[in-house]
Scaffold this motif. Structure first.
Motif, PDB file in Angstrom:
ATOM      1  N   LEU A 106       0.856  -1.171   0.000  1.00  0.00           N
ATOM      2  CA  LEU A 106       0.000   0.000   0.000  1.00  0.00           C
ATOM      3  C   LEU A 106       0.901   1.232   0.000  1.00  0.00           C
ATOM      4  CD1 LEU A 106      -2.854   1.223   0.232  1.00  0.00           C
ATOM      5  CD2 LEU A 106      -2.611   1.088   2.709  1.00  0.00           C
ATOM      6  N   ILE A 107       0.637   2.138  -0.943  1.00  0.00           N
ATOM      7  CA  ILE A 107       1.405   3.375  -1.041  1.00  0.00           C
ATOM      8  C   ILE A 107       0.506   4.512  -0.569  1.00  0.00           C
ATOM      9  CG2 ILE A 107       2.668   4.934  -2.558  1.00  0.00           C
ATOM     10  CD1 ILE A 107       2.979   2.491  -4.475  1.00  0.00           C
ATOM     11  N   VAL A 108       0.981   5.256   0.420  1.00  0.00           N
ATOM     12  CA  VAL A 108       0.184   6.313   1.034  1.00  0.00           C
ATOM     13  C   VAL A 108       0.920   7.644   0.945  1.00  0.00           C
ATOM     14  CG1 VAL A 108      -0.889   7.078   3.191  1.00  0.00           C
ATOM     15  CG2 VAL A 108      -0.895   4.663   2.610  1.00  0.00           C
ATOM     16  N   CYS A 109       0.157   8.699   0.658  1.00  0.00           N
ATOM     17  CA  CYS A 109       0.694  10.058   0.557  1.00  0.00           C
ATOM     18  C   CYS A 109      -0.139  10.991   1.429  1.00  0.00           C
ATOM     19  CB  CYS A 109       0.615  10.560  -0.890  1.00  0.00           C
ATOM     20  SG  CYS A 109       1.407   9.493  -2.095  1.00  0.00           S
ATOM     21  N   ALA A 110       0.437  12.123   1.777  1.00  0.00           N
ATOM     22  CA  ALA A 110      -0.311  13.110   2.538  1.00  0.00           C
ATOM     23  C   ALA A 110      -1.379  13.769   1.670  1.00  0.00           C
ATOM     24  CB  ALA A 110       0.626  14.172   3.104  1.00  0.00           C
ATOM     25  N   LYS A 111      -1.084  13.981   0.378  1.00  0.00           N
ATOM     26  CA  LYS A 111      -2.004  14.679  -0.520  1.00  0.00           C
ATOM     27  C   LYS A 111      -2.110  13.927  -1.844  1.00  0.00           C
ATOM     28  CE  LYS A 111      -0.379  19.106   1.214  1.00  0.00           C
ATOM     29  NZ  LYS A 111       0.325  20.316   0.876  1.00  0.00           N
ATOM     30  N   TRP A 112      -3.233  14.128  -2.517  1.00  0.00           N
ATOM     31  CA  TRP A 112      -3.424  13.504  -3.830  1.00  0.00           C
ATOM     32  C   TRP A 112      -2.366  13.963  -4.824  1.00  0.00           C
ATOM     33  CZ3 TRP A 112      -5.664   9.262  -4.839  1.00  0.00           C
ATOM     34  CH2 TRP A 112      -6.791   8.858  -4.134  1.00  0.00           C
ATOM     35  N   SER A 113      -1.945  15.217  -4.718  1.00  0.00           N
ATOM     36  CA  SER A 113      -0.970  15.737  -5.675  1.00  0.00           C
ATOM     37  C   SER A 113       0.346  14.954  -5.644  1.00  0.00           C
ATOM     38  CB  SER A 113      -0.714  17.220  -5.412  1.00  0.00           C
ATOM     39  OG  SER A 113      -0.263  17.428  -4.091  1.00  0.00           O
ATOM     40  N   GLN A 114       0.683  14.361  -4.503  1.00  0.00           N
ATOM     41  CA  GLN A 114       1.917  13.566  -4.409  1.00  0.00           C
ATOM     42  C   GLN A 114       1.745  12.177  -5.012  1.00  0.00           C
ATOM     43  OE1 GLN A 114       2.048  13.715  -0.156  1.00  0.00           O
ATOM     44  NE2 GLN A 114       3.663  15.262  -0.143  1.00  0.00           N
ATOM     45  N   ALA A 115       0.520  11.718  -5.101  1.00  0.00           N
ATOM     46  CA  ALA A 115       0.262  10.347  -5.546  1.00  0.00           C
ATOM     47  C   ALA A 115       0.650  10.116  -7.003  1.00  0.00           C
ATOM     48  CB  ALA A 115      -1.211   9.994  -5.334  1.00  0.00           C
ATOM     49  N   GLU A 116       0.537  11.127  -7.832  1.00  0.00           N
ATOM     50  CA  GLU A 116       0.831  10.955  -9.257  1.00  0.00           C
ATOM     51  C   GLU A 116       2.264  10.513  -9.499  1.00  0.00           C
ATOM     52  OE1 GLU A 116      -0.155  14.374 -11.566  1.00  0.00           O
ATOM     53  OE2 GLU A 116      -2.258  14.330 -10.932  1.00  0.00           O
TER      54      GLU A 116
END
Length: 195
Positions: A106-116
Motif C-alpha cells: 500500500l502506497i500512502v501520501c499526505a495529498k493527492w498531488s503527491q500520488a501521481e
C-alpha cells in the motif's frame, strides 16, 4: 526461472534496473548503474525480503508465532532526482508483487498531488484519509475507532506486507497516528496485534 532466496530475485531486479533500462527520451536501451547509496538500500531491502520470507515460512509450518514476526522500517531518502522513485518502481514493487502478490503493498501520501509521482499502473497511491477509511475529523484515538468501517479496514490492511509512505516528512503526527491506529484495527485479528 527459479530463485533459491528472495535476495536472488532482488539481485535479478537490480540487474534489470542497470542493464535493461529504456531511456524514455531516446527510446533506446541504456546502462543505468546503481549509485552507492541506491546499492546499499537494495542490499538492505534484499536482506529484509529474506527475513520476511523465512519467517513467513516458519509461521506457515507452525514453528513461529505470528506475534513474533519481525517488523522492518526502512527510510529511503535523498534529494530530488536522486532515483528514489525509480528504485521503488523498478525494484521494490515488482519484487514484493513477485514474493507476496499484487495486493501486498500500500502506497500512502499526505495529498493527492503527491500520488501521481509514485503511482504505477499496478499500484495506485492513496491519501492517508483514504487508507484509513475516514473523512476529515478529530484524530484523537477515541474518535477514530473503526465502527462500521472495521470490515473495510480489514479488507484494506489485512494482507498488506509493505506500507510505503511517499514524502513521509509531509505526513504530520496526527495523520501518522491515524494511519497507525486505523491500520492496527484492520490487522489486529489476522496478525494478533496488541494495541
Amino acid at each position: 526461472k527459479k530463485w533459491s532466496r528472495p535476495s536472488d530475485y532482488v539481485k535479478h531486479m537490480a540487474h534489470k534496473f542497470e542493464e535493461e533500462w529504456i531511456n524514455p527520451r531516446s527510446g533506446k536501451k541504456e546502462l543505468r548503474s546503481l549509485k552507492r547509496d541506491q546499492a546499499l538500500f537494495v542490499a538492505q531491502f534484499a536482506q529484509v525480503c529474506n527475513t520476511v520470507w523465512e519467517e513467513d515460512c516458519q509461521v506457515k509450518r507452525g514453528e513461529l508465532d505470528v506475534k513474533k514476526i519481525t517488523c522492518f522500517n526502512i527510510l529511503l531518502m535523498g534529494q530530488g532526482g536522486s532515483g528514489k522513485t525509480a528504485i521503488i518502481h523498478d525494484i521494490v514493487l515488482p519484487t514484493l508483487d513477485f514474493l507476496f502478490g499484487c495486493d501486498a503493498t500500500l502506497i500512502v501520501c499526505a495529498k493527492w498531488s503527491q500520488a501521481e509521482n509514485i503511482s504505477t499502473e499496478a499500484h495506485k497511491a492513496v491519501t492517508c484519509h483514504r487508507a484509513a477509511s475516514v473523512g476529515v475529523q478529530n484524530f484523537r484515538n477515541a474518535y477514530i475507532l473503526p465502527g462500521d468501517k472495521k470490515k473495510a479496514l480489514e479488507n484494506s490492511w489485512g494482507d498488506k506486507r509493505c506500507l510505503s509512505l511517499e514524502e513521509v516528512s509531509m505526513i504530520g503526527p496526527e495523520l501518522y497516528n491515524l494511519l497507525l491506529y486505523r491500520s492496527f484495527h484492520g490487522r489486529r485479528t489476522k496478525w494478533s496485534i496488541q494495541e
